[in-house]
Design a protein around this motif. Structure first.
Motif, mmCIF file in Angstrom:
data_model
loop_
_atom_site.group_PDB
_atom_site.id
_atom_site.type_symbol
_atom_site.label_atom_id
_atom_site.label_comp_id
_atom_site.label_asym_id
_atom_site.label_seq_id
_atom_site.Cartn_x
_atom_site.Cartn_y
_atom_site.Cartn_z
ATOM 1 N N PRO A 1 41.976 44.983 -107.284
ATOM 2 C CA PRO A 1 41.065 44.833 -108.423
ATOM 3 C C PRO A 1 41.109 43.402 -108.947
ATOM 4 O O PRO A 1 42.072 42.661 -108.684
ATOM 5 C CB PRO A 1 41.657 45.798 -109.462
ATOM 6 C CG PRO A 1 43.121 45.837 -109.156
ATOM 7 C CD PRO A 1 43.239 45.660 -107.660
ATOM 8 N N ASP A 2 40.070 42.996 -109.681
ATOM 9 C CA ASP A 2 40.063 41.660 -110.275
ATOM 10 C C ASP A 2 41.063 41.636 -111.428
ATOM 11 O O ASP A 2 40.839 42.274 -112.458
ATOM 12 C CB ASP A 2 38.676 41.314 -110.828
ATOM 13 C CG ASP A 2 37.644 41.102 -109.744
ATOM 14 O OD1 ASP A 2 36.474 40.851 -110.083
ATOM 15 O OD2 ASP A 2 38.010 41.205 -108.559
ATOM 16 N N ARG A 3 42.167 40.912 -111.261
ATOM 17 C CA ARG A 3 43.127 40.781 -112.349
ATOM 18 C C ARG A 3 43.493 39.316 -112.511
ATOM 19 O O ARG A 3 44.001 38.689 -111.585
ATOM 20 C CB ARG A 3 44.399 41.605 -112.100
ATOM 21 C CG ARG A 3 44.139 43.091 -112.165
ATOM 22 C CD ARG A 3 45.402 43.896 -112.417
ATOM 23 N NE ARG A 3 45.117 45.338 -112.308
ATOM 24 C CZ ARG A 3 46.049 46.284 -112.242
ATOM 25 N NH1 ARG A 3 47.338 45.943 -112.264
ATOM 26 N NH2 ARG A 3 45.724 47.561 -112.131
ATOM 27 N N ALA A 4 43.282 38.746 -113.707
ATOM 28 C CA ALA A 4 43.657 37.363 -113.985
ATOM 29 C C ALA A 4 45.174 37.232 -114.108
ATOM 30 O O ALA A 4 45.739 36.182 -113.795
ATOM 31 C CB ALA A 4 42.991 36.889 -115.269
ATOM 32 N N ARG B 1 40.679 40.756 -102.957
ATOM 33 C CA ARG B 1 39.303 40.553 -103.411
ATOM 34 C C ARG B 1 39.369 40.246 -104.895
ATOM 35 O O ARG B 1 39.932 41.033 -105.673
ATOM 36 C CB ARG B 1 38.479 41.824 -103.172
ATOM 37 C CG ARG B 1 37.039 41.753 -103.685
ATOM 38 C CD ARG B 1 36.322 43.091 -103.423
ATOM 39 N NE ARG B 1 34.914 43.064 -103.761
ATOM 40 C CZ ARG B 1 34.425 43.366 -104.977
ATOM 41 N NH1 ARG B 1 35.255 43.704 -105.964
ATOM 42 N NH2 ARG B 1 33.112 43.330 -105.196
ATOM 43 N N ASN B 2 38.847 39.081 -105.295
ATOM 44 C CA ASN B 2 38.745 38.766 -106.705
ATOM 45 C C ASN B 2 37.464 37.986 -106.912
ATOM 46 O O ASN B 2 37.326 36.865 -106.432
ATOM 47 C CB ASN B 2 39.952 37.950 -107.200
ATOM 48 C CG ASN B 2 39.971 37.835 -108.723
ATOM 49 O OD1 ASN B 2 38.913 37.687 -109.340
ATOM 50 N ND2 ASN B 2 41.153 37.926 -109.308
ATOM 51 N N LYS B 3 36.511 38.608 -107.603
ATOM 52 C CA LYS B 3 35.186 38.009 -107.741
ATOM 53 C C LYS B 3 35.060 37.157 -109.000
ATOM 54 O O LYS B 3 34.008 36.570 -109.247
ATOM 55 C CB LYS B 3 34.119 39.108 -107.753
ATOM 56 C CG LYS B 3 34.164 40.038 -106.561
ATOM 57 C CD LYS B 3 33.921 39.343 -105.240
ATOM 58 C CE LYS B 3 32.480 39.050 -104.982
ATOM 59 N NZ LYS B 3 32.275 38.565 -103.578
ATOM 60 N N SER C 1 30.099 53.839 -106.963
ATOM 61 C CA SER C 1 31.278 52.994 -107.162
ATOM 62 C C SER C 1 31.194 52.278 -108.504
ATOM 63 O O SER C 1 30.202 51.599 -108.789
ATOM 64 C CB SER C 1 31.358 51.948 -106.056
ATOM 65 O OG SER C 1 32.296 50.933 -106.392
ATOM 66 N N THR C 2 32.223 52.382 -109.304
ATOM 67 C CA THR C 2 32.253 51.636 -110.577
ATOM 68 C C THR C 2 32.600 50.173 -110.328
ATOM 69 O O THR C 2 32.252 49.301 -111.112
ATOM 70 C CB THR C 2 33.302 52.247 -111.531
ATOM 71 O OG1 THR C 2 34.542 52.393 -110.831
ATOM 72 C CG2 THR C 2 32.849 53.604 -112.035
ATOM 73 N N CYS D 1 39.440 50.777 -103.984
ATOM 74 C CA CYS D 1 39.918 49.912 -105.054
ATOM 75 C C CYS D 1 40.349 50.758 -106.241
ATOM 76 O O CYS D 1 41.529 51.060 -106.395
ATOM 77 C CB CYS D 1 38.872 48.871 -105.441
ATOM 78 S SG CYS D 1 39.438 47.732 -106.711
ATOM 79 N N ASN D 2 39.367 51.166 -107.078
ATOM 80 C CA ASN D 2 39.741 51.867 -108.306
ATOM 81 C C ASN D 2 40.406 53.224 -108.061
ATOM 82 O O ASN D 2 41.270 53.640 -108.837
ATOM 83 C CB ASN D 2 38.511 52.065 -109.192
ATOM 84 C CG ASN D 2 38.073 50.763 -109.837
ATOM 85 O OD1 ASN D 2 38.812 49.771 -109.801
ATOM 86 N ND2 ASN D 2 36.872 50.740 -110.385
#
Ligand SMILES: Cc1ncc(COP(=O)(O)OP(=O)(O)O)c(N)n1
Ligand SMILES: Cc1nc(C(=O)O)sc1CCOP(=O)(O)O
Ligand SMILES: [Mg+2]
Length: 211
Positions: A13-16, A39-41, A135-136, A185-186
């Motif tokens: 997941p996208d995590r900073a 994967r980080n968009k 997909s969320t 992912c989620n």
């Protein structure tokens, strides 16, 4: 060519917060995953480089291939195990030439089986179709019906991966249709106990003789 491992294909997941990302991936690795895709968009190039290097340091000793999404230069810079490209992410044949013959190269084919043959001819080691379910993570993805997975698994010469809205409770029909793996992912990283959720996915995928 590195074979695509069977079982759960985890997508980050996208995590900073890199520590949070690494803790989540540690749990996923502890539970058991076949492949990890970074994967980080949203992250900038520096953060993506930092996170990708840190993830490789977790995956390599665990014997889990790390696939980088979208970014060939990043995959090469960190000596990742592979790359995944969608239709807007660059040329598959050029990526295969740069990666060499061994690394994993995945190609998105969405809901279009006609994209798969040319992707495989260009050097893809696996092809992915989606979204199998709403997909969320990617709400606007087209829907790939079960019949498409059946046709792809029966006719293509490379492993077929399903992606999009996949959970432990909805993945069995995809596995029965013959997919090699399920990319999640989620359905994995939103779990309260990620290790237990990964184990549950592995139990379902391991229980299916078709993969
Ligand atoms: C295993 C896998 N399948 C499909 C995708 C989607 O790739 P793409 O269409 O390039 O979209 P983004 O993920 O880049 O937003 C994937 N990443 N992994
Ligand atoms: C990255 C991606 N690609 C898709 C496609 O259909 O090509 S669906 C998707 C999102 C996967 O995340 P989740 O398991 O949370 O739905
Ligand atoms: Mg992409």
């Amino acid at each position: 060519m590195l074979p695509l491992p069977r079982g759960l294909y985890a997508i980050t997941p996208d995590r900073a917060d890199t520590d949070s990302l690494l803790n989540a991936v540690r749990s996923a690795l502890a539970g058991g995953i076949g492949v990890l895709q970074y994967r980080n968009k949203q992250a900038d190039a520096m953060l993506r480089r930092q996170q990708a290097e840190a993830l490789l340091a977790l995956c390599r000793p665990a014997g889990v291939p790390l696939v980088v999404n979208d970014d060939l230069a990043l995959a090469l810079a960190i000596d990742a195990d592979g790359l995944h490209l969608g239709s807007e992410d660059g040329d598959l044949a050029a990526a295969r030439a740069a990666l060499g013959p061994a690394r994993l190269l995945g190609a998105s084919c969405y809901d279009r089986i006609e994209l798969a043959a040319s992707a495989i001819a260009a050097g893809a080691s696996y092809v992915a179709f989606g979204a199998a379910y709403p997909s969320t993570t990617k709400p606007h993805a087209p829907h790939a019906p079960l019949a498409l997975y059946r046709q792809a698994a029966a006719s293509l010469s490379r492993p077929v991966v399903a992606i999009g809205g996949i959970t432990v409770s909805n993945c069995a029909p995809l596995l029965a249709a013959g997919v090699h793996g399920v990319a999640v992912c989620n359905g994995l990283f939103d779990a309260p106990d990620i290790a237990a959720r990964a184990m549950a996915f592995q139990d379902v995928t391991a229980g299916d003789a078709s993969i």
